[in-house]
Design an enzyme around this catalytic site. Structure first.
Site, PDB file in Angstrom:
ATOM      1  N   LYS A 119      50.048  39.586  34.398  1.00 50.96           N
ATOM      2  CA  LYS A 119      49.896  38.636  35.502  1.00 50.96           C
ATOM      3  C   LYS A 119      51.196  38.570  36.295  1.00 50.96           C
ATOM      4  CE  LYS A 119      46.624  35.463  33.215  1.00 50.96           C
ATOM      5  NZ  LYS A 119      45.514  35.555  34.170  1.00 50.96           N
ATOM      6  N   ARG A 163      36.877  35.925  26.893  1.00 47.60           N
ATOM      7  CA  ARG A 163      35.482  36.224  26.528  1.00 47.60           C
ATOM      8  C   ARG A 163      35.407  37.078  25.261  1.00 47.60           C
ATOM      9  NH1 ARG A 163      34.468  38.798  32.334  1.00 47.60           N
ATOM     10  NH2 ARG A 163      35.979  37.149  32.801  1.00 47.60           N
TER      11      ARG A 163
HETATM   12  N1  BES Z   1      43.229  32.454  31.357  1.00 44.29           N
HETATM   13  C1  BES Z   1      42.734  33.153  32.495  1.00 44.29           C
HETATM   14  C2  BES Z   1      41.935  32.247  33.435  1.00 44.29           C
HETATM   15  C3  BES Z   1      42.686  31.135  34.113  1.00 44.29           C
HETATM   16  C4  BES Z   1      43.164  31.308  35.406  1.00 44.29           C
HETATM   17  C5  BES Z   1      42.850  29.918  33.508  1.00 44.29           C
HETATM   18  C6  BES Z   1      43.805  30.279  36.039  1.00 44.29           C
HETATM   19  C7  BES Z   1      43.514  28.885  34.145  1.00 44.29           C
HETATM   20  C8  BES Z   1      43.979  29.065  35.414  1.00 44.29           C
HETATM   21  C9  BES Z   1      41.806  34.287  32.047  1.00 44.29           C
HETATM   22  O1  BES Z   1      42.106  34.864  30.828  1.00 44.29           O
HETATM   23  C10 BES Z   1      41.904  35.370  33.063  1.00 44.29           C
HETATM   24  O2  BES Z   1      42.947  35.926  33.192  1.00 44.29           O
HETATM   25  N2  BES Z   1      40.797  35.629  33.749  1.00 44.29           N
HETATM   26  C11 BES Z   1      40.720  36.642  34.741  1.00 44.29           C
HETATM   27  C12 BES Z   1      39.410  37.375  34.548  1.00 44.29           C
HETATM   28  C13 BES Z   1      39.291  38.584  35.419  1.00 44.29           C
HETATM   29  C14 BES Z   1      40.277  39.652  34.996  1.00 44.29           C
HETATM   30  C15 BES Z   1      37.863  39.103  35.327  1.00 44.29           C
HETATM   31  C16 BES Z   1      40.761  35.967  36.111  1.00 44.29           C
HETATM   32  O3  BES Z   1      40.121  34.921  36.268  1.00 44.29           O
HETATM   33  O4  BES Z   1      41.470  36.459  36.962  1.00 44.29           O
HETATM   34 MN    MN Z   2      43.529  36.448  31.020  1.00 41.46          MN
END
Ligand code: BES
Ligand code: MN
Ligand code: ZN
Length: 495
Positions: A273, A347
């Site tokens: 990230k 997931r």
């Molecule tokens: N933990 C994150 C989701 C999240 C984002 C929680 C902002 C709280 C605040 C999750 O693991 C994630 O990174 N999701 C990705 C999924 C994508 C790669 C399909 C996302 O939402 O960008």
């Molecule tokens: Mn994630």
């Protein structure tokens, strides 16, 4: 820790909290003191002159006559019956503003037992601070208010007394959720999370309270085939865990399973990230914290609902050991997943948890997963409204009623079948990402593949509401909020 009482007697505190509402006519204000009769005429004129509005989250402190200080907390527009959430927030804003003080009596509208309960709950929830990691700056931050007394003519009734007990339990376990979320990944790993919960179960009475707890370590997870938890956790020096808490009342009317996402830190893995805002990913275990603490709260309230709670815990890190995009993992039970994006890790651990939760010999009446799952949730619903997805509209409606009663904002979201094919993989049973548009729903559809079709299931995406990066408001502090706990407890109370 704050003590919580109820009284209809002589006011012993030096501080009195009163409600202030905007009158419907002209630019007037109304003081709402509930069951307490006080002469407000002279004060009202001064409050109007001071520019008070009575809006929510407005706090006005003035020197008192019979008490040392009066604290007016905004109730918004005057009504005949304030909503319970308005009362909860007004009480919470006041107790937040009273950090550093010894005690206050809250005389707010209390026309019903539920209103009294709401004031108690809001006041208790507002009295939160996280100071475990302050050293030289500790003295710059005031301690929470020491004692809260709710003023109500119902004080001597057993119903009011149990409402106070319930409010205290809700606040205590909400604080456990907030503490776990606020604890940084340097101090909260899958192992320390498990140990803290083992200690919390013990403190809650353990077997005497109908509670048992067990933890699977990385060796057991590997040998038993938890490929989701292992795959997500293998990049980290802090190995993963699967925590199981079970609550069995003497007689159980129903049995629910809870599964909470417990990523103690989400760097995105090899799909790293961006640095900006990554610190908020210490909150990626909010679902796990909420389901564990809700289970302990349900046990403390001695509700006749059996709960099986599973918290898959892992740290999502990039390293030479980390899962690579294109790696294929095998979820508990045998489904294979092509990991196209290691940042869609929640997931994967939830899939292991969901399958395991349905594996027990006891028949379930419902299963609920709670997760900070997608950024798409925040885009769709913002930072204060969580999403509910389901395979059973009746169960969802029941949950939404419980959420509304508890003052937590949840909104139903669909699981459109046409998005499912986007999760197809050319090499495995499924990929871990699909269509970008509707990302929250795609994540829900992924999880649905791990739920028996006839078992009522709810998926709660709390990505935005779990962690407050804006200003404190009502009873909600900055940082971990504790969202989902009250809805889950209220659902169990409904039976
Ligand atoms: N933990 C994150 C989701 C999240 C984002 C929680 C902002 C709280 C605040 C999750 O693991 C994630 O990174 N999701 C990705 C999924 C994508 C790669 C399909 C996302 O939402 O960008
Ligand atoms: Mn994630
Ligand atoms: Zn995550």
């Amino acid at each position: 820790m704050t003590t919580l009482k109820i009284s209809d007697g002589v006011i012993k505190d030096e501080v009195l909290v009163l409600g202030l509402a905007a009158a419907n006519s002209k630019a007037g204000l109304v003081i709402e003191s509930g069951d307490l009769t006080i002469d407000t005429q002279s004060i009202l004129a001064s409050l109007i002159e001071m520019g008070a509005t009575g809006n929510a989250d407005e706090i006005i402190k003035v020197p008192g006559t019979t008490v040392r200080m009066m604290v007016f907390t905004g109730l918004g527009k005057k009504t005949g019956a304030y909503s319970h959430e308005v009362l909860r927030r007004a009480a919470g804003a006041a107790s937040r503003a009273l950090a550093g003080s010894t005690g206050a009596t809250f005389a707010l509208p209390s026309d019903s037992l539920q209103s009294v309960a709401a004031v108690a709950e809001g006041a208790a929830l507002g009295a939160y601070a996280f100071s475990e990691f302050r050293s030289s700056s500790k003295s710059d931050h005031k301690a929470v208010i020491k004692s809260i007394t709710v003023y109500s003519k119902l004080a001597s009734t057993s119903e009011a007394k149990s409402a106070i007990t319930r409010a205290k339990i809700i606040a205590d376990y909400t604080f456990l959720v907030r503490d776990l979320i606020n604890t940084p990944p340097s101090h909260l790993t899958p192992d320390t999370f498990s140990k803290k919960l083992v200690a919390a179960v013990k403190a809650a009475g353990g077997a005497k309270a109908g509670l048992t707890v067990s933890v699977l370590d990385e060796k057991a997870l590997k040998s038993q085939g938890f490929g989701g938890i292992i795959g997500v956790g293998q990049g980290s020096a802090n190995p993963p865990r699967l925590l199981h808490i079970s609550y069995s009342p003497k007689t159980a009317k129903k049995r629910f399973a809870f599964v909470g996402k417990g990523i103690t830190f989400d760097t995105g893995g090899l799909n790293l990230k961006p640095g900006l805002g990554m610190e908020a990913m210490k909150s990626d275990m909010s679902g796990a914290a909420a389901v564990c603490a809700a289970t302990l709260a349900i046990a403390a309230l001695k509700l006749p609902i059996a709960i099986e709670t599973w918290a898959p815990l892992a740290e999502n890190m990039p390293s030479d050991k980390a899962t690579r995009p294109s790696d294929i993992i095998t979820i508990f039970g045998g489904k294979t997943i092509e990991v196209l994006n290691p940042d869609a890790e929640g997931r994967l651990v939830l899939a292991d948890g969901l399958v395991k939760a349905q594996n027990s010999k006891n028949k379930l009446d419902g299963i609920i997963d709670v997760a900070t799952l997608t950024g798409a949730q925040v885009i769709a619903l913002g930072t204060r409204t969580s999403a509910v997805m389901t395979n059973n509209d009746e169960f969802s409606a029941e949950f939404l009623e419980s959420a509304a009663a508890s003052g937590e904002q949840f909104w139903p979201m669909p699981l459109p079948q046409e998005l499912r094919a986007s999760l197809d993989s050319p090499v495995a049973d499924m990929a871990n990402i699909g269509d970008k548009s509707g990302g929250m729903l795609v994540a829900g559809l992924f999880l649905q593949e791990f739920v028996q079709p006839d078992l009522p299931w709810l998926h709660l995406d709390i990505a935005g509401p779990a962690f407050n990066t804006a200003a404190a408001h009502g009873y909600t502090p900055v940082g971990g909020t504790g969202i989902a706990l009250r809805s889950l407890v209220t659902l169990a109370e409904k039976g």
